[in-house]
Design an enzyme around this catalytic site. Structure first.
Site, PDB file in Angstrom:
ATOM      1  N   ARG A 173      69.016 -21.812  68.534  1.00 46.46           N
ATOM      2  CA  ARG A 173      68.748 -23.199  69.448  1.00 46.46           C
ATOM      3  C   ARG A 173      68.946 -22.808  70.639  1.00 46.46           C
ATOM      4  O   ARG A 173      68.016 -23.502  71.304  1.00 46.46           O
ATOM      5  CB  ARG A 173      70.094 -24.264  68.713  1.00 46.46           C
ATOM      6  CG  ARG A 173      69.931 -24.519  67.328  1.00 46.46           C
ATOM      7  CD  ARG A 173      71.035 -25.271  66.811  1.00 46.46           C
ATOM      8  NE  ARG A 173      71.387 -26.552  67.573  1.00 46.46           N
ATOM      9  CZ  ARG A 173      72.455 -27.523  67.365  1.00 46.46           C
ATOM     10  NH1 ARG A 173      73.387 -27.192  66.374  1.00 46.46           N
ATOM     11  NH2 ARG A 173      72.389 -28.618  67.837  1.00 46.46           N
TER      12      ARG A 173
ATOM     13  N   THR B 197      71.543 -27.855  59.854  1.00 41.13           N
ATOM     14  CA  THR B 197      70.786 -26.707  59.363  1.00 41.13           C
ATOM     15  C   THR B 197      70.829 -26.669  58.128  1.00 41.13           C
ATOM     16  O   THR B 197      71.821 -26.844  57.387  1.00 41.13           O
ATOM     17  CB  THR B 197      71.042 -25.405  60.146  1.00 41.13           C
ATOM     18  OG1 THR B 197      71.116 -25.537  61.535  1.00 41.13           O
ATOM     19  CG2 THR B 197      70.313 -24.194  59.595  1.00 41.13           C
TER      20      THR B 197
ATOM     21  N   LEU C 127      76.417 -22.311  58.729  1.00 41.35           N
ATOM     22  CA  LEU C 127      74.998 -22.979  59.126  1.00 41.35           C
ATOM     23  C   LEU C 127      75.817 -24.249  59.872  1.00 41.35           C
ATOM     24  O   LEU C 127      76.686 -24.854  59.534  1.00 41.35           O
ATOM     25  CB  LEU C 127      74.357 -23.218  58.011  1.00 41.35           C
ATOM     26  CG  LEU C 127      73.601 -22.050  57.272  1.00 41.35           C
ATOM     27  CD1 LEU C 127      72.719 -22.774  56.183  1.00 41.35           C
ATOM     28  CD2 LEU C 127      72.990 -21.220  58.173  1.00 41.35           C
ATOM     29  N   ASP C 128      74.999 -24.636  60.885  1.00 45.62           N
ATOM     30  CA  ASP C 128      75.325 -25.956  61.482  1.00 45.62           C
ATOM     31  C   ASP C 128      75.182 -27.066  60.546  1.00 45.62           C
ATOM     32  O   ASP C 128      74.169 -26.618  59.601  1.00 45.62           O
ATOM     33  CB  ASP C 128      74.199 -25.953  62.895  1.00 45.62           C
ATOM     34  CG  ASP C 128      74.642 -25.325  63.795  1.00 45.62           C
ATOM     35  OD1 ASP C 128      75.704 -24.333  63.909  1.00 45.62           O
ATOM     36  OD2 ASP C 128      73.705 -24.945  64.708  1.00 45.62           O
ATOM     37  N   ARG C 129      75.712 -28.044  60.869  1.00 48.26           N
ATOM     38  CA  ARG C 129      75.827 -29.336  59.936  1.00 48.26           C
ATOM     39  C   ARG C 129      74.122 -29.515  59.653  1.00 48.26           C
ATOM     40  O   ARG C 129      73.658 -29.756  58.210  1.00 48.26           O
ATOM     41  CB  ARG C 129      76.367 -30.451  60.342  1.00 48.26           C
ATOM     42  CG  ARG C 129      76.403 -31.713  59.688  1.00 48.26           C
ATOM     43  CD  ARG C 129      76.655 -32.925  60.299  1.00 48.26           C
ATOM     44  NE  ARG C 129      77.971 -32.975  60.773  1.00 48.26           N
ATOM     45  CZ  ARG C 129      78.962 -33.827  60.113  1.00 48.26           C
ATOM     46  NH1 ARG C 129      78.555 -34.505  59.077  1.00 48.26           N
ATOM     47  NH2 ARG C 129      80.052 -34.083  60.652  1.00 48.26           N
TER      48      ARG C 129
END
Length: 306
Positions: free
Chosen positions: A247, A150, A146-148
């Protein structure tokens, strides 16, 4: 002869009290309404305390949202004794663990894995320390990221074999991977599918192309759950799992995710990226058990639609 205790209560009755009660939902209704109707001699505040303290379970997972919408034939469990707490660390909590897997809920702001700039306090490093407490030789293997910024559910393997089993059969193993996204503006289409080919620029920014020769195919399905004049709350299901996919696709439909300046957002009303990994359902690679995990909707998300 059994004597009453000082408060005049019969101790044998306490022993006979069930540890949990199961109730089957007959019609669509909100959770609090259902509980008030089905739990005798409990006030509204009593029931809210049960919810707050995670005594109410749906499909064996704690639910704390009083307005959670129940569907017919679901089973609600009231656990009268307090369940053991989820194991929590700074930035994440472990929601499931067995000999093969760990499922966590990650907070926004926590990296999935180390970068050149940050090696510690990542989900990977925290879980690595966790399994080494059980045995110094234990290791952890990342399955997806997961992105930082998120938040939400992530899956890790406890061996390289399990990691490969999951990654090689990802499309067959994963039954549901659902996100919640808060976007800027009012999304007009109630539901839609976005398909493009994602390419990474030299500046490490992903963008969409319609040329299959230069990018990786990305398919995103969305449904509008709530909206107002300023924001929309989308339920997003991934058919593919490309870097920054949701995104980029949100930007493509001209409704970037709030707080996502990298992909065109102009507002940041909740001081974080409006993206949350909400539901993760998959088949266990060893036991073949069907597992489903659902987190709470972030409070900041819902606050925008009050």
């Amino acid at each position: 002869m059994v004597k009453n205790d000082k408060k005049g209560k019969h101790p044998q009755r306490a022993l006979n009290k069930p540890t949990e009660t199961k109730l089957v939902v007959k019609e669509e209704t909100e959770l609090l309404v259902f509980l008030l109707k089905n739990i005798p001699n409990k006030s509204r505040n009593d029931v809210k305390v049960l919810l707050r303290d995670r005594h109410i379970l749906l499909n064996e997972k704690p639910v704390t949202q009083f307005n959670y919408l129940l569907k017919p034939d679901q089973t609600v469990t009231i656990r009268w004794k307090k369940a053991p707490e989820e194991q929590k660390y700074k930035g994440l909590s472990i929601v499931f663990e067995d000999a093969h897997l760990i499922v966590i809920e990650k907070q926004e702001g926590v990296l999935s894995i180390a970068t050149e700039k940050q090696k510690d306090n990542t989900a990977y490093s925290i879980l690595s320390s966790h399994v080494k407490k059980q045995h110094p030789a234990n290791r952890i293997f990342i399955v997806h990221r997961l992105d930082r910024e998120t938040s939400g559910l992530m899956l890790f393997a406890k061996s390289e074999r399990i990691q490969k089993l999951l990654q090689e059969s990802w499309n067959d193993t994963i039954e549901e991977r659902t996100y919640l996204a808060v976007t800027e503006g009012t999304v007009e289409k109630e539901e839609d599918t976005i398909t493009s080919y994602l390419v990474e620029s030299k500046a490490l920014i992903m963008y969409s192309s319609q040329n299959p020769a230069i990018g990786q195919k990305a398919v995103t399905h969305y449904q509008v759950l709530r909206k107002n004049a300023r924001y929309s709350l989308l339920k997003v299901n991934l058919e593919t799992g490309r870097k920054n996919q949701i995104r980029v696709h949100a930007k493509d439909i001209k409704h970037p995710i709030v707080g996502d300046a990298k992909y065109g957002a102009k507002t940041n009303p909740i001081n974080r990226l409006g993206l949350h990994a909400w539901v993760l359902a998959f088949t266990h690679p060893i036991t073949k058990e069907k597992l489903r995990f659902e987190t709470e909707v972030p409070f900041k998300f819902m606050k925008l639609f009050e």
